[in-house]
Enzyme design. Sequence first.
Site, mmCIF file in Angstrom:
data_model
loop_
_atom_site.group_PDB
_atom_site.id
_atom_site.type_symbol
_atom_site.label_atom_id
_atom_site.label_comp_id
_atom_site.label_asym_id
_atom_site.label_seq_id
_atom_site.Cartn_x
_atom_site.Cartn_y
_atom_site.Cartn_z
ATOM 1 N N LYS A 22 0.879 -1.209 0.131
ATOM 2 C CA LYS A 22 -0.103 0.158 -0.096
ATOM 3 C C LYS A 22 0.749 1.199 0.018
ATOM 4 C CE LYS A 22 -2.620 2.442 3.436
ATOM 5 N NZ LYS A 22 -1.633 3.460 4.127
ATOM 6 N N ASN A 23 1.876 1.347 0.919
ATOM 7 C CA ASN A 23 2.674 2.506 1.110
ATOM 8 C C ASN A 23 3.430 2.873 -0.178
ATOM 9 O OD1 ASN A 23 1.315 3.103 3.368
ATOM 10 N ND2 ASN A 23 3.040 2.815 4.829
ATOM 11 N N ARG A 92 -5.163 10.673 3.854
ATOM 12 C CA ARG A 92 -3.830 11.156 4.071
ATOM 13 C C ARG A 92 -2.957 11.155 2.684
ATOM 14 N NH1 ARG A 92 -0.826 14.479 7.609
ATOM 15 N NH2 ARG A 92 1.350 13.989 7.478
ATOM 16 N N CYS A 116 -5.852 8.217 8.473
ATOM 17 C CA CYS A 116 -6.045 7.326 9.628
ATOM 18 C C CYS A 116 -6.066 8.291 11.032
ATOM 19 C CB CYS A 116 -5.109 6.321 10.123
ATOM 20 S SG CYS A 116 -5.216 4.925 8.983
ATOM 21 N N ARG A 121 -0.721 14.864 13.046
ATOM 22 C CA ARG A 121 -0.426 14.805 11.528
ATOM 23 C C ARG A 121 -0.244 15.950 10.584
ATOM 24 N NH1 ARG A 121 -2.144 8.993 9.120
ATOM 25 N NH2 ARG A 121 -0.002 8.835 8.632
ATOM 26 N N PRO A 122 0.492 16.765 11.368
ATOM 27 C CA PRO A 122 0.555 18.252 10.667
ATOM 28 C C PRO A 122 1.738 18.086 9.125
ATOM 29 C CG PRO A 122 2.198 18.075 12.480
ATOM 30 C CD PRO A 122 1.447 16.720 12.666
ATOM 31 N N ILE A 123 1.432 18.995 8.368
ATOM 32 C CA ILE A 123 2.280 18.770 6.901
ATOM 33 C C ILE A 123 3.296 20.007 6.705
ATOM 34 C CG2 ILE A 123 0.392 17.814 6.060
ATOM 35 C CD1 ILE A 123 -0.583 20.349 4.640
ATOM 36 N N ASP A 124 3.821 20.533 8.080
ATOM 37 C CA ASP A 124 4.827 21.679 8.100
ATOM 38 C C ASP A 124 6.054 21.191 7.338
ATOM 39 O OD1 ASP A 124 4.784 19.882 10.147
ATOM 40 O OD2 ASP A 124 6.464 21.306 11.217
ATOM 41 N N ASP A 305 3.640 1.106 12.077
ATOM 42 C CA ASP A 305 2.423 0.643 11.704
ATOM 43 C C ASP A 305 2.060 -0.833 12.151
ATOM 44 O OD1 ASP A 305 1.503 2.842 10.240
ATOM 45 O OD2 ASP A 305 2.240 1.921 8.253
ATOM 46 N N ILE A 327 6.547 7.528 17.220
ATOM 47 C CA ILE A 327 6.130 8.282 15.891
ATOM 48 C C ILE A 327 4.771 8.909 15.965
ATOM 49 C CG2 ILE A 327 6.116 7.938 13.365
ATOM 50 C CD1 ILE A 327 8.827 7.049 14.534
ATOM 51 N N ARG A 397 -8.923 -0.326 3.831
ATOM 52 C CA ARG A 397 -8.045 0.641 3.288
ATOM 53 C C ARG A 397 -6.593 -0.122 3.079
ATOM 54 N NH1 ARG A 397 -8.612 6.387 5.770
ATOM 55 N NH2 ARG A 397 -7.229 6.641 4.500
HETATM 56 C C1 UD1 Z 1 3.865 7.200 6.312
HETATM 57 C C2 UD1 Z 1 2.924 6.036 6.078
HETATM 58 C C3 UD1 Z 1 2.277 5.447 7.448
HETATM 59 C C4 UD1 Z 1 3.615 5.219 8.507
HETATM 60 C C5 UD1 Z 1 4.304 6.229 8.471
HETATM 61 C C6 UD1 Z 1 5.598 6.298 9.425
HETATM 62 C C7 UD1 Z 1 2.124 6.152 3.815
HETATM 63 C C8 UD1 Z 1 0.705 6.331 2.750
HETATM 64 N N1 UD1 Z 1 1.911 6.226 5.248
HETATM 65 O O1 UD1 Z 1 2.808 8.176 6.873
HETATM 66 O O2 UD1 Z 1 1.490 4.244 7.192
HETATM 67 O O3 UD1 Z 1 2.995 4.836 9.641
HETATM 68 O O4 UD1 Z 1 4.679 6.945 7.006
HETATM 69 O O5 UD1 Z 1 6.375 5.175 8.875
HETATM 70 O O6 UD1 Z 1 3.140 6.041 3.444
HETATM 71 N N2 UD1 Z 1 5.131 15.094 10.870
HETATM 72 C C9 UD1 Z 1 5.210 16.511 11.053
HETATM 73 N N3 UD1 Z 1 5.103 17.383 9.862
HETATM 74 C C10 UD1 Z 1 4.928 16.860 9.039
HETATM 75 C C11 UD1 Z 1 4.939 15.620 8.421
HETATM 76 C C12 UD1 Z 1 5.275 14.514 9.335
HETATM 77 O O7 UD1 Z 1 5.387 16.753 12.143
HETATM 78 O O8 UD1 Z 1 4.770 17.739 7.870
HETATM 79 C C13 UD1 Z 1 5.251 14.090 11.776
HETATM 80 C C14 UD1 Z 1 3.907 13.264 11.851
HETATM 81 O O9 UD1 Z 1 2.924 13.952 12.576
HETATM 82 C C15 UD1 Z 1 4.385 11.866 12.544
HETATM 83 C C16 UD1 Z 1 5.672 11.661 12.087
HETATM 84 O O10 UD1 Z 1 6.344 13.143 11.438
HETATM 85 O O11 UD1 Z 1 4.306 12.158 14.107
HETATM 86 C C17 UD1 Z 1 5.866 10.767 10.924
HETATM 87 O O12 UD1 Z 1 5.019 11.235 9.675
HETATM 88 P P1 UD1 Z 1 5.642 10.586 8.296
HETATM 89 O O13 UD1 Z 1 6.722 9.762 8.518
HETATM 90 O O14 UD1 Z 1 5.427 11.902 7.380
HETATM 91 O O15 UD1 Z 1 4.452 9.740 7.933
HETATM 92 P P2 UD1 Z 1 3.219 9.546 6.751
HETATM 93 O O16 UD1 Z 1 4.108 10.104 5.631
HETATM 94 O O17 UD1 Z 1 2.335 10.385 7.069
#
Ligand code: UD1
Length: 413
Positions: A22-23, A92, A116, A121-124, A305, A327, A397
Amino acid sequence: MEYLEIEGGNPLCGQVCIQGSKNAALPILSAVILHHGTTVLRNCPKIIDVIYMLEILKDFGCCVSWEGAALVIDASRLCDSQVAECYGRQMRSSIMLLGSLLGRMKQASVSYPGGCVIGERPIDIHLAALEKLGAVFTETPAGLKAVCEKPAGTMLRLPFPSVGATENVILLAVLAEGTTILENAAKEPEIGELCRFLNSMGAGIEGMGTSKLVIAGVKELHDTDFTIMSDRIVAGTYMLMTAAAGGDVLLKEAPLEQLESVQKVLWQMGVRQEVQEEGLRIQSMGRPKCVQEVCTRPYPGFPTDLQSPLLAALALAEGTSVIRETIFEARFKIVEDLCRMGANIHVDGQHAVIQGVKQLKGAELTAHELRGGAALVIAAAAAKGTSRVYQYHYIARGYENIIRDLQSLGVVV
Ligand code: UD1
């Protein structure tokens, strides 16, 4: 109301073939739009998140068809760069379309991503990284608008190795002018797979599997026919299910080289693992042993995960185990349901302390997110009596057909 009904308490026996990842599939589907032509994908899992992503691609103007097991996507004509809110909010991974939309269309609109419920889960990190490559963002009531007239290669370092942010940088850098050097990149195998896919279309990415990626921008990409690797999290789920319920199973096509951290924990739990020609054989008799402390970490550490599936298995272990989640902050949601099944688990911040019990009993359970839902299925398969797992759609999913897989392992479902 949709639910899974599971008769638990019997050892597993049988074999399953591990589905496509999936990922890996989701960022690859995002990457498809970078190419003005046709892409063939094999072993793409038919899961809800993929179906949503394909609907989004169709909205953009892609022609999508399944030809037998192969997924064929023609992205020669794209007419839209806006992710429909109904999909964007549910998933997401829609945020991952930012990089590829900007690369192809020079503009993008996305709603704030859903997915999920496992924390804020911010996107900064995504936004700051894409800005370095030339993107400009404006907030709107519906979400984000972005433009990037001239993506340009640059040097950047992520403050945390975010999987999604690493993928977004790759997606925008592939067609940018010049070379991008990305430091502190995430090293998850799914990122390597995205890079291999893009390189099979003519991209110039080096450093896969390391924390430094070098992406030499190219002018255009070409057609490809690519097979997506198997899903390490699905394999890990069935490994832990066998640890919890006991039994003897063969996981065909399990991606062994990506499962080292999981195998280490299973060894500690006393679970036998044997590499065979076709896959990984897992044998477990009696209750698993407890583990000292398992801490979730970015790859190659223990995957977040699989934290909930491990929690479910350790609920039945002999002795006291500790899991530390580093995480995502809200990933112990299943504890309440497990305790209603008779588990003895205490959560204190990032830590869960699990005092193993001899037996869990069947109960009415509710999935609130994908991997937590899979963990409840593990508990139900191991518990004595009948359980129902409500909100099955969360599990669909990420698991192509968990009913078929459970039946193949002898579970009455
Ligand atoms: C991806 C995976 C998810 C997995 C995760 C960690 C996909 C579709 N999903 O999620 O299954 O659990 O990796 O291995 O591939 N963070 C911030 N700011 C950001 C981005 C992330 O603070 O801009 C934080 C998140 O809130 C979280 C941590 O960083 O606490 C890890 O997030 P990230 O590695 O980005 O995971 P995803 O890409 O969302």
